[in-house]
Motif scaffolding. Structure first.
Motif, PDB file in Angstrom:
ATOM      1  N   LYS A  12       0.730  -1.194  -0.076  1.00  0.00           N
ATOM      2  CA  LYS A  12      -0.024  -0.031   0.127  1.00  0.00           C
ATOM      3  C   LYS A  12       0.975   1.365  -0.097  1.00  0.00           C
ATOM      4  CE  LYS A  12      -3.731  -1.953   2.420  1.00  0.00           C
ATOM      5  NZ  LYS A  12      -4.732  -1.929   3.928  1.00  0.00           N
ATOM      6  N   THR A  13       1.985   1.247   0.973  1.00  0.00           N
ATOM      7  CA  THR A  13       2.610   2.548   0.927  1.00  0.00           C
ATOM      8  C   THR A  13       3.427   2.466  -0.406  1.00  0.00           C
ATOM      9  OG1 THR A  13       2.970   2.025   3.390  1.00  0.00           O
ATOM     10  CG2 THR A  13       4.646   3.300   2.254  1.00  0.00           C
ATOM     11  N   GLU A  14       3.930   1.653  -1.204  1.00  0.00           N
ATOM     12  CA  GLU A  14       4.701   1.740  -2.129  1.00  0.00           C
ATOM     13  C   GLU A  14       4.203   1.700  -3.561  1.00  0.00           C
ATOM     14  OE1 GLU A  14       7.919   2.959  -2.178  1.00  0.00           O
ATOM     15  OE2 GLU A  14       7.965   2.693  -0.072  1.00  0.00           O
ATOM     16  N   HIS A  15       2.529   1.363  -3.377  1.00  0.00           N
ATOM     17  CA  HIS A  15       1.826   1.570  -4.456  1.00  0.00           C
ATOM     18  C   HIS A  15       1.962   0.362  -5.329  1.00  0.00           C
ATOM     19  CE1 HIS A  15       0.000   5.061  -2.940  1.00  0.00           C
ATOM     20  NE2 HIS A  15       1.342   5.693  -3.008  1.00  0.00           N
ATOM     21  N   PHE A  16       2.571  -0.836  -4.938  1.00  0.00           N
ATOM     22  CA  PHE A  16       2.834  -2.166  -5.404  1.00  0.00           C
ATOM     23  C   PHE A  16       1.370  -2.864  -5.768  1.00  0.00           C
ATOM     24  CE2 PHE A  16       7.002  -2.704  -3.450  1.00  0.00           C
ATOM     25  CZ  PHE A  16       7.906  -1.628  -4.367  1.00  0.00           C
ATOM     26  N   ILE A  25       0.783  -8.900  -7.976  1.00  0.00           N
ATOM     27  CA  ILE A  25       0.587  -9.121  -9.023  1.00  0.00           C
ATOM     28  C   ILE A  25       2.000  -8.623  -9.733  1.00  0.00           C
ATOM     29  CG2 ILE A  25      -0.606  -7.994 -11.194  1.00  0.00           C
ATOM     30  CD1 ILE A  25      -2.898  -7.575  -9.316  1.00  0.00           C
ATOM     31  N   VAL A  26       2.599  -9.465 -10.315  1.00  0.00           N
ATOM     32  CA  VAL A  26       4.111  -9.519 -10.843  1.00  0.00           C
ATOM     33  C   VAL A  26       4.013  -9.661 -12.140  1.00  0.00           C
ATOM     34  CG1 VAL A  26       4.938 -10.191  -8.645  1.00  0.00           C
ATOM     35  CG2 VAL A  26       4.720 -11.925 -10.492  1.00  0.00           C
ATOM     36  N   TRP A  32       7.904  -7.075  -9.061  1.00  0.00           N
ATOM     37  CA  TRP A  32       6.741  -6.684  -8.284  1.00  0.00           C
ATOM     38  C   TRP A  32       7.047  -5.094  -8.326  1.00  0.00           C
ATOM     39  CZ3 TRP A  32       5.254  -7.006  -2.517  1.00  0.00           C
ATOM     40  CH2 TRP A  32       3.930  -6.847  -2.404  1.00  0.00           C
ATOM     41  N   GLY A  33       8.070  -4.471  -8.069  1.00  0.00           N
ATOM     42  CA  GLY A  33       8.299  -3.123  -8.019  1.00  0.00           C
ATOM     43  C   GLY A  33       9.554  -2.942  -8.750  1.00  0.00           C
TER      44      GLY A  33
END
Length: 69
Positions: A12-16, A25-26, A32-33
């Motif tokens: 949530k914090t990193e908007h992944f 979701i990769v 992922w990020g």
């Protein structure tokens, strides 16, 4: 994914992106990020149920190694 609440908070914090079930979701390369790759249970949506065992670890390691080149 109830045991991985910290991962959901970080997502949530990193908007992944996460699926409704909480799994990451990769991309096809398990990223992922930016620069953050997953394996094991977190790669299950991409690799399938084998992701959680030794065969899945080998497959994920190969995918991540190719992506890092």
């Amino acid at each position: 994914m109830e045991h991985f609440g910290w991962v959901q908070e970080a997502a949530k914090t990193e908007h992944f992106p996460c699926a409704d079930c909480g799994f990451p979701i990769v991309g096809k390369n398990l990223e992922w990020g930016k620069g953050l790759y997953v394996m094991g249970a977190f790669a299950e949506l991409e690799i399938g149920p084998v992701a959680r065992n030794i065969s899945g670890a080998k497959k994920a390691a190969g995918i991540i190694a190719d992506a890092a080149k």
